[in-house]
Design an enzyme around this catalytic site. Structure first.
Site, PDB file in Angstrom:
ATOM      1  N   LYS A   1       3.025 -16.018   1.989  1.00 48.18           N
ATOM      2  CA  LYS A   1       2.724 -16.175   0.799  1.00 48.18           C
ATOM      3  C   LYS A   1       2.955 -17.429   0.221  1.00 48.18           C
ATOM      4  CE  LYS A   1       3.347 -11.330  -0.357  1.00 48.18           C
ATOM      5  NZ  LYS A   1       4.121 -10.348  -0.377  1.00 48.18           N
TER       6      LYS A   1
ATOM      7  N   GLN B   1       9.992  -9.085  -3.037  1.00 52.40           N
ATOM      8  CA  GLN B   1       9.332  -8.475  -1.947  1.00 52.40           C
ATOM      9  C   GLN B   1      10.052  -7.180  -2.038  1.00 52.40           C
ATOM     10  OE1 GLN B   1       6.856  -9.697   0.048  1.00 52.40           O
ATOM     11  NE2 GLN B   1       6.928  -7.956   1.339  1.00 52.40           N
TER      12      GLN B   1
ATOM     13  N   ASP C   1       1.974  -8.720  -8.777  1.00 46.67           N
ATOM     14  CA  ASP C   1       1.873  -7.392  -8.091  1.00 46.67           C
ATOM     15  C   ASP C   1       1.290  -6.359  -8.773  1.00 46.67           C
ATOM     16  OD1 ASP C   1       2.712  -7.570  -5.175  1.00 46.67           O
ATOM     17  OD2 ASP C   1       4.750  -7.743  -5.791  1.00 46.67           O
TER      18      ASP C   1
HETATM   19  N1  GUN Z   1       6.070  -4.729   0.514  1.00 48.73           N
HETATM   20  C1  GUN Z   1       4.932  -4.551   1.079  1.00 48.73           C
HETATM   21  N2  GUN Z   1       3.893  -4.659   0.440  1.00 48.73           N
HETATM   22  C2  GUN Z   1       4.180  -5.283  -0.541  1.00 48.73           C
HETATM   23  C3  GUN Z   1       3.196  -5.975  -1.901  1.00 48.73           C
HETATM   24  O1  GUN Z   1       2.122  -5.960  -2.077  1.00 48.73           O
HETATM   25  N3  GUN Z   1       4.371  -6.662  -2.824  1.00 48.73           N
HETATM   26  C4  GUN Z   1       5.531  -6.673  -2.565  1.00 48.73           C
HETATM   27  N4  GUN Z   1       6.250  -7.117  -3.677  1.00 48.73           N
HETATM   28  N5  GUN Z   1       6.330  -6.113  -1.658  1.00 48.73           N
HETATM   29  C5  GUN Z   1       5.535  -5.494  -0.697  1.00 48.73           C
END
Ligand code: GUN
Length: 294
Positions: free
Chosen positions: A53, A97, A120
């Site tokens: 990211k 995350q 998100d």
């Molecule tokens: N963990 C697995 N997929 C995601 C996601 O799309 N966003 C976040 N913040 N954590 C994750």
């Protein structure tokens, strides 16, 4: 002939579009999209996701901040960081995350993110808005699936979509998006899950099957109807002595078993996965550009 739905190609196109729009935004208003990332602990998969990211932010001309906390960090430490990011006008998106360590309540953390920066799309208010069709940040993986459906001209109107899995991140939002009365949706949707005696009873009815359960290669040829479109959201690492690493990635769908029986399928890796980051960047761009009016 089975069509392979290529998320690498589509995500690259979307990222190029965002990069061009980001340059225009900078020229017009001096705004540079900024994404803040919080990771707690050292889970290897989460580390890889977060670094990707960060790298993508750099590629697209975004600013990014990465804060890493140790595995024993407290909820208060996380909340303090998010609070400072909520008040920083150079940060347009905040991503924590998941999963978080056990001592930290995930919902408390998600709820502390400002609605305008919830790129998100995990806040209860965001999901509520999605359900009733109001402007919101659409969660990234479900949004990536919709984008693939759109760019591959897959007919959804009146089609029976069966979603396997009811997670807050994928199953619930994708099901709720696909029955909305709008373009690239308007489907009849069934969600099936572990309480079903035999999920084949449901999956065999699908015109479009979305597998998001985290069970390696669960869906085999006898789970599907001839000609189904398969969207595989699973990312599972399984042992494989024939591979140099001793393991390989696979989806929730047994790709080789279903391939000759479906009309289109997303591979793993290279299907839905690359779309998630592209849509995160799109949400962050939209936040910076003020495109979502709450
Ligand atoms: N963990 C697995 N997929 C995601 C996601 O799309 N966003 C976040 N913040 N954590 C994750």
């Amino acid at each position: 002939m089975t069509k392979i739905i290529d998320g690498k190609i589509v995500s690259a196109q979307i990222k190029e579009e965002i990069k061009a729009n980001t340059q225009l935004l900078k020229q017009k208003s001096g705004i540079i999209p900024g994404l803040a990332l919080l990771i707690v602990g050292e889970d290897p998969a989460s580390q890889v996701y977060v670094r990707n990211k960060e790298k993508t932010c750099l590629e697209l001309g975004f600013n990014s901040i990465l804060k890493q906390l140790p595995i024993d960090a407290t909820e208060k430490e996380c909340l303090d960081i998010i609070h400072s990011w909520n008040n920083d006008e150079n940060i347009h998106g905040i991503l924590v995350q998941l999963p978080l360590p056990k001592q930290i309540n995930e919902q408390n953390i998600i709820k502390s993110i400002s609605l305008q920066k919830d790129v998100d799309g995990f806040l209860p208010e965001n999901l509520g808005r999605l359900v009733i069709g109001l402007p919101c940040y659409v969660p990234c993986t479900p949004n990536g699936i919709i984008e693939l459906i759109k760019r591959y001209n897959i007919e959804t109107k009146g089609k029976h979509v069966v979603v396997v899995g009811r997670s807050n991140i994928v199953g619930k939002p994708i099901a709720n998006l696909l029955y909305q009365k709008k373009e690239n949706a308007n489907s009849i949707v069934t969600i099936c899950h572990t309480a079903a005696d035999d999920i084949r009873e449901y999956t065999k009815q699908a015109d479009i099957l979305i597998a998001a359960v985290g069970v390696p290669e669960l869906i085999k040829a006898d789970y599907i109807k001839e000609g189904v479109v398969i969207i595989d959201v699973g990312v599972n690492r399984v042992s494989d002595p024939s591979s140099p690493k001793g393991s390989r990635l696979c989806g929730d769908v047994d790709y080789n078993s279903v391939f000759d029986h479906c009309s289109a399928i997303t591979p793993v890796p290279g299907g839905v996965g690359p779309m998630t980051i592209a849509m995160l960047m799109q949400n962050t761009y939209k936040s910076a550009a003020g495109e979502i009016k709450f």
